[in-house]
Design an enzyme around this catalytic site. Structure first.
Site, PDB file in Angstrom:
ATOM      1  N   ILE A  46      -3.670  20.774  -2.631  1.00  9.09           N
ATOM      2  CA  ILE A  46      -4.671  20.186  -3.497  1.00  9.09           C
ATOM      3  C   ILE A  46      -4.664  18.635  -3.477  1.00  9.09           C
ATOM      4  CG2 ILE A  46      -4.083  20.705  -5.989  1.00  9.09           C
ATOM      5  CD1 ILE A  46      -7.292  22.176  -6.223  1.00  9.09           C
ATOM      6  N   GLN A  48      -5.732  13.660  -0.838  1.00 15.19           N
ATOM      7  CA  GLN A  48      -6.967  13.688   0.051  1.00 15.19           C
ATOM      8  C   GLN A  48      -8.125  14.460   0.450  1.00 15.19           C
ATOM      9  OE1 GLN A  48      -8.637  10.189   2.871  1.00 15.19           O
ATOM     10  NE2 GLN A  48      -7.705  12.087   4.297  1.00 15.19           N
ATOM     11  N   LEU A  66       6.615  24.628  -0.980  1.00 13.42           N
ATOM     12  CA  LEU A  66       7.208  24.568  -0.102  1.00 13.42           C
ATOM     13  C   LEU A  66       8.308  25.301   0.239  1.00 13.42           C
ATOM     14  CD1 LEU A  66       4.462  21.870   2.523  1.00 13.42           C
ATOM     15  CD2 LEU A  66       3.937  24.620   1.853  1.00 13.42           C
ATOM     16  N   LEU A  84      -3.376  22.887   3.160  1.00 14.84           N
ATOM     17  CA  LEU A  84      -2.550  20.807   3.286  1.00 14.84           C
ATOM     18  C   LEU A  84      -1.353  20.628   3.280  1.00 14.84           C
ATOM     19  CD1 LEU A  84      -6.332  20.913   1.748  1.00 14.84           C
ATOM     20  CD2 LEU A  84      -5.836  21.813   4.081  1.00 14.84           C
ATOM     21  N   GLN A 109       4.638  17.255   4.106  1.00 15.44           N
ATOM     22  CA  GLN A 109       4.958  15.589   4.624  1.00 15.44           C
ATOM     23  C   GLN A 109       4.403  15.023   5.811  1.00 15.44           C
ATOM     24  OE1 GLN A 109       5.419  11.775   4.604  1.00 15.44           O
ATOM     25  NE2 GLN A 109       6.406  12.447   6.298  1.00 15.44           N
ATOM     26  N   SER A 126      -2.985  18.944  13.517  1.00 18.50           N
ATOM     27  CA  SER A 126      -3.563  17.533  14.023  1.00 18.50           C
ATOM     28  C   SER A 126      -2.820  17.123  15.233  1.00 18.50           C
ATOM     29  CB  SER A 126      -2.163  17.300  12.984  1.00 18.50           C
ATOM     30  OG  SER A 126      -2.262  15.433  13.687  1.00 18.50           O
ATOM     31  N   GLU A 141      -2.131  15.213  16.189  1.00 16.22           N
ATOM     32  CA  GLU A 141      -0.313  13.946  16.442  1.00 16.22           C
ATOM     33  C   GLU A 141      -0.008  14.935  17.137  1.00 16.22           C
ATOM     34  OE1 GLU A 141       2.359  10.755  15.093  1.00 16.22           O
ATOM     35  OE2 GLU A 141      -0.232  11.224  14.708  1.00 16.22           O
ATOM     36  N   TYR A 148       7.207  14.240  13.041  1.00 10.86           N
ATOM     37  CA  TYR A 148       5.963  14.894  12.187  1.00 10.86           C
ATOM     38  C   TYR A 148       4.901  15.291  13.115  1.00 10.86           C
ATOM     39  CZ  TYR A 148       1.088  15.430  10.428  1.00 10.86           C
ATOM     40  OH  TYR A 148      -0.351  15.589   9.899  1.00 10.86           O
TER      41      TYR A 148
HETATM   42  P1  NAP Z   1      -1.983  13.524   1.359  1.00 12.21           P
HETATM   43  O1  NAP Z   1      -2.983  13.082   0.837  1.00 12.21           O
HETATM   44  O2  NAP Z   1      -0.876  13.087   2.396  1.00 12.21           O
HETATM   45  O3  NAP Z   1      -1.687  15.487   0.581  1.00 12.21           O
HETATM   46  C1  NAP Z   1       0.008  15.715   1.043  1.00 12.21           C
HETATM   47  C2  NAP Z   1      -0.454  17.166   0.235  1.00 12.21           C
HETATM   48  O4  NAP Z   1       1.039  18.022  -0.093  1.00 12.21           O
HETATM   49  C3  NAP Z   1      -0.374  16.477  -1.642  1.00 12.21           C
HETATM   50  O5  NAP Z   1      -0.797  17.275  -1.853  1.00 12.21           O
HETATM   51  C4  NAP Z   1       1.489  16.429  -1.904  1.00 12.21           C
HETATM   52  O6  NAP Z   1       1.451  16.812  -3.069  1.00 12.21           O
HETATM   53  C5  NAP Z   1       1.818  18.584  -0.996  1.00 12.21           C
HETATM   54  N1  NAP Z   1       3.038  18.235  -1.009  1.00 12.21           N
HETATM   55  C6  NAP Z   1       3.582  18.152  -0.484  1.00 12.21           C
HETATM   56  N2  NAP Z   1       4.632  18.848   0.113  1.00 12.21           N
HETATM   57  C7  NAP Z   1       4.739  19.142  -0.966  1.00 12.21           C
HETATM   58  C8  NAP Z   1       5.343  20.713  -1.088  1.00 12.21           C
HETATM   59  N3  NAP Z   1       7.405  20.350  -0.572  1.00 12.21           N
HETATM   60  N4  NAP Z   1       5.401  21.083  -1.655  1.00 12.21           N
HETATM   61  C9  NAP Z   1       4.006  21.446  -2.460  1.00 12.21           C
HETATM   62  N5  NAP Z   1       3.455  20.581  -2.083  1.00 12.21           N
HETATM   63  C10 NAP Z   1       4.128  19.618  -1.002  1.00 12.21           C
HETATM   64  O7  NAP Z   1      -2.200  14.700   3.273  1.00 12.21           O
HETATM   65  P2  NAP Z   1      -4.108  14.563   3.199  1.00 12.21           P
HETATM   66  O8  NAP Z   1      -4.511  13.321   4.181  1.00 12.21           O
HETATM   67  O9  NAP Z   1      -4.597  14.847   2.111  1.00 12.21           O
HETATM   68  O10 NAP Z   1      -4.095  15.847   4.526  1.00 12.21           O
HETATM   69  C11 NAP Z   1      -4.197  16.926   4.133  1.00 12.21           C
HETATM   70  C12 NAP Z   1      -2.989  17.927   5.210  1.00 12.21           C
HETATM   71  O11 NAP Z   1      -4.154  17.590   6.480  1.00 12.21           O
HETATM   72  C13 NAP Z   1      -1.611  17.482   5.440  1.00 12.21           C
HETATM   73  O12 NAP Z   1      -1.330  19.132   5.934  1.00 12.21           O
HETATM   74  C14 NAP Z   1      -1.862  16.133   6.847  1.00 12.21           C
HETATM   75  O13 NAP Z   1      -0.760  16.739   7.598  1.00 12.21           O
HETATM   76  C15 NAP Z   1      -3.112  17.169   7.774  1.00 12.21           C
HETATM   77  N6  NAP Z   1      -3.595  16.409   8.623  1.00 12.21           N
HETATM   78  C16 NAP Z   1      -4.002  15.356   8.036  1.00 12.21           C
HETATM   79  C17 NAP Z   1      -4.527  14.377   8.883  1.00 12.21           C
HETATM   80  C18 NAP Z   1      -5.136  13.026   8.568  1.00 12.21           C
HETATM   81  O14 NAP Z   1      -5.859  11.962   9.225  1.00 12.21           O
HETATM   82  N7  NAP Z   1      -5.913  12.994   6.790  1.00 12.21           N
HETATM   83  C19 NAP Z   1      -5.274  14.493   9.958  1.00 12.21           C
HETATM   84  C20 NAP Z   1      -4.840  15.806  10.152  1.00 12.21           C
HETATM   85  C21 NAP Z   1      -3.476  16.576   9.315  1.00 12.21           C
HETATM   86  P3  NAP Z   1       2.253  16.029  -3.428  1.00 12.21           P
HETATM   87  O15 NAP Z   1       1.045  14.720  -4.589  1.00 12.21           O
HETATM   88  O16 NAP Z   1       3.055  16.359  -4.856  1.00 12.21           O
HETATM   89  O17 NAP Z   1       2.651  14.930  -2.849  1.00 12.21           O
HETATM   90  N1  GDD Z   2       0.721   3.137   8.491  1.00 15.47           N
HETATM   91  C1  GDD Z   2       0.704   1.966   8.986  1.00 15.47           C
HETATM   92  N2  GDD Z   2       0.644   1.000   8.272  1.00 15.47           N
HETATM   93  N3  GDD Z   2      -0.029   2.021  10.596  1.00 15.47           N
HETATM   94  C2  GDD Z   2      -0.466   1.099  11.667  1.00 15.47           C
HETATM   95  C3  GDD Z   2       0.096  -0.338  10.411  1.00 15.47           C
HETATM   96  C4  GDD Z   2       0.383  -0.555   9.243  1.00 15.47           C
HETATM   97  O1  GDD Z   2       0.944  -1.343   8.493  1.00 15.47           O
HETATM   98  N4  GDD Z   2       0.756  -1.055  11.605  1.00 15.47           N
HETATM   99  C5  GDD Z   2      -0.192  -0.796  11.917  1.00 15.47           C
HETATM  100  N5  GDD Z   2      -0.498   0.483  12.169  1.00 15.47           N
HETATM  101  C6  GDD Z   2      -0.723   1.219  13.470  1.00 15.47           C
HETATM  102  C7  GDD Z   2       0.552   2.537  13.290  1.00 15.47           C
HETATM  103  O2  GDD Z   2       1.562   1.844  14.665  1.00 15.47           O
HETATM  104  C8  GDD Z   2      -0.481   4.253  14.721  1.00 15.47           C
HETATM  105  O3  GDD Z   2      -1.011   3.749  15.416  1.00 15.47           O
HETATM  106  C9  GDD Z   2      -2.333   3.177  13.409  1.00 15.47           C
HETATM  107  O4  GDD Z   2      -2.595   2.134  13.029  1.00 15.47           O
HETATM  108  C10 GDD Z   2      -2.314   4.889  12.355  1.00 15.47           C
HETATM  109  O5  GDD Z   2      -1.151   4.643  11.297  1.00 15.47           O
HETATM  110  P1  GDD Z   2      -2.011   5.544   9.966  1.00 15.47           P
HETATM  111  O6  GDD Z   2      -2.916   5.512   9.726  1.00 15.47           O
HETATM  112  O7  GDD Z   2      -0.715   5.941   9.278  1.00 15.47           O
HETATM  113  O8  GDD Z   2      -1.856   7.242  10.574  1.00 15.47           O
HETATM  114  P2  GDD Z   2      -1.165   7.770  11.620  1.00 15.47           P
HETATM  115  O9  GDD Z   2      -2.698   8.167  12.499  1.00 15.47           O
HETATM  116  O10 GDD Z   2      -0.100   7.507  12.517  1.00 15.47           O
HETATM  117  O11 GDD Z   2      -0.799   9.744  11.089  1.00 15.47           O
HETATM  118  C11 GDD Z   2      -2.534  10.419  10.203  1.00 15.47           C
HETATM  119  O12 GDD Z   2      -2.789  11.048  11.181  1.00 15.47           O
HETATM  120  C12 GDD Z   2      -2.796  11.708  11.655  1.00 15.47           C
HETATM  121  C13 GDD Z   2      -3.636  12.504  12.285  1.00 15.47           C
HETATM  122  O13 GDD Z   2      -3.370  11.771  13.425  1.00 15.47           O
HETATM  123  C14 GDD Z   2      -1.575  10.931   9.114  1.00 15.47           C
HETATM  124  O14 GDD Z   2      -2.898  11.698   7.898  1.00 15.47           O
HETATM  125  C15 GDD Z   2      -1.740  12.258   9.953  1.00 15.47           C
HETATM  126  O15 GDD Z   2      -1.007  12.943   8.412  1.00 15.47           O
HETATM  127  C16 GDD Z   2      -2.336  12.542  10.922  1.00 15.47           C
HETATM  128  O16 GDD Z   2      -2.106  14.243  11.157  1.00 15.47           O
END
Ligand code: NAP
Ligand code: GDD
Length: 324
Positions: free
Chosen positions: A10, A13, A58, A79, A82, A124, A126, A148
């Site tokens: 929670i 993001q 977790l 949600l 890591q 995801s 990913e 991941y």
């Molecule tokens: P985020 O901002 O990194 O939030 C992750 C959350 O997980 C935080 O609240 C964190 O708590 C908690 N957490 C991590 N390890 C934990 C543990 N051991 N026990 C309890 N809580 C723990 O991620 P988000 O962008 O909101 O994404 C939410 C979910 O969707 C994640 O599972 C992510 O992998 C997945 N997802 C995200 C995207 C995206 O583009 N944003 C896309 C696809 C899937 P702390 O505040 O304590 O660190």
């Molecule tokens: N973080 C980061 N930092 N990424 C960079 C940078 C940099 O300085 N420069 C280029 N990139 C490129 C990465 O190589 C990647 O191809 C792309 O930007 C996006 O990187 P991130 O924003 O770190 O996101 P992600 O796509 O690796 O992962 C996010 O999206 C996934 C869903 O497809 C995360 O939110 C994952 O948790 C989520 O599952």
């Protein structure tokens, strides 16, 4: 009586957007947080009086079982994870514990405490990794390219397995990248919009990035949490891709963000090969047709509007910080 939901993650993001969304729908919202020596919870500070937080982790099975026994939610949104891909290369085992086995721990708690709980798993794009088809939909095979991604593939299949083995109402939302002003600053969208704001306001002079050619399907987190909720209101549990159907490069993102404050990006951006990943995902683009027809969900905010909104929010925040 108000329906009761429990959100793991929670403080992240999506957790912050989902908590707001469910409160607006009249839910009683509970959140799982892990113990920390400094409690910041900055994304949900304004909600603290409207939600109930519980400590659990977790990594700790008993803590999750006890949590479910105490809260007795109707819906669980898992949600927590890591979630940063580069960290998963540095800490692959911890990522597996949180992001893969953590899902089984929550599902086991559901199975033991109340198998009628409706469960959402944050899967995801990913998982598609080295993409086998374009665009990617629910039938596209997975080929994860990071620890991941591999952990998320496990989380996806264990969710499907608990649905098929125990009849649990378990849905996996395969969400493509989504971002917002609440995005962590290590992810590329927020790293760029924060830097643009700081550069414009004279608080930073350069931005170091990795691969500018990567293509991603970026949507707005505020709209994606609605899709999570819709999945848990179905008559039958299922899996859904959630995406915009458009892809943009990191280079386009950078150009767009700098142009929004009237700057040419080239003098400010340098490339550091250290920021390239051991295995990159070159392109991702989702087909959310099933979500459109079965959930009635579709995204509305354009990529340009999303990035402009993030730059504006960062400009306001940085200006405030500099004035303090
Ligand atoms: P985020 O901002 O990194 O939030 C992750 C959350 O997980 C935080 O609240 C964190 O708590 C908690 N957490 C991590 N390890 C934990 C543990 N051991 N026990 C309890 N809580 C723990 O991620 P988000 O962008 O909101 O994404 C939410 C979910 O969707 C994640 O599972 C992510 O992998 C997945 N997802 C995200 C995207 C995206 O583009 N944003 C896309 C696809 C899937 P702390 O505040 O304590 O660190
Ligand atoms: N973080 C980061 N930092 N990424 C960079 C940078 C940099 O300085 N420069 C280029 N990139 C490129 C990465 O190589 C990647 O191809 C792309 O930007 C996006 O990187 P991130 O924003 O770190 O996101 P992600 O796509 O690796 O992962 C996010 O999206 C996934 C869903 O497809 C995360 O939110 C994952 O948790 C989520 O599952």
């Amino acid at each position: 009586m108000a329906p009761r939901a429990l959100i793991t993650g929670i403080t992240g993001q999506d957790g912050a957007y989902l908590a707001r969304f469910l409160l607006e729908k009249g839910y009683e919202v509970h959140g799982m947080v892990r113990r920390s020596s400094t409690e910041t919870f900055e994304r949900i500070n304004d909600l603290r009086h409207r939600i109930t937080l519980h400590q659990a982790d977790l990594l700790d099975q008993l803590s999750i079982i006890t949590l479910l026994q105490n809260v007795r939610p109707r819906e669980v949104y898992n949600l927590a994870a890591q979630s940063f891909v580069p960290t998963s290369f540095l800490q692959p085992l911890l990522t597996g514990e949180f992001t893969a086995l953590g899902v089984t721990r929550v599902l086991e708690a559901v199975r033991l405490v109340d198998p009628s709980i409706r469960f959402y798993q944050a899967s995801s794009s990913e998982m598609f990794g080295k993409v086998q088809r374009e665009p990617q939909d629910e039938q596209t095979p997975f080929w994860p390219r990071s620890p991941y991604g591999a952990a998320k593939a496990y989380g996806h299949w264990i969710t499907v397995n608990y649905r098929e083995s125990y009849g649990i109402f378990a849905c996996s939302g395969i969400l493509f990248n989504h971002t917002s002003p609440l995005r962590g600053k290590e992810f590329v969208t927020r790293k760029v919009t924060d830097a643009v704001a700081r550069i414009k306001l004279g608080a930073q002079d350069k931005l170091v990035l990795g691969n500018l050619e990567a293509l991603r399907d970026w949507g707005f987190a505020g709209e994606y949490v609605d899709a999570m909720w819709r999945m848990l209101q179905l008559d039958h549990p299922d899996d859904f891709v959630i995406a915009t159907g458009e892809k943009h490069s990191v280079r386009e993102l950078v150009e767009l963000a700098f142009a929004h404050v009237g700057l040419d990006w080239r003098p400010y951006v340098t490339i550091d090969p250290e920021l390239f990943r051991p295995a990159e995902i070159n392109t991702l683009r989702g087909d959310a047709g099933k979500a459109r027809s079965q959930l009635g969900w579709q995204p509305t905010l354009s990529f340009a509007d999303l990035i402009h909104m993030m730059v504006d929010a960062d400009r306001e925040r940085v200006a405030r910080e500099l004035a303090e």
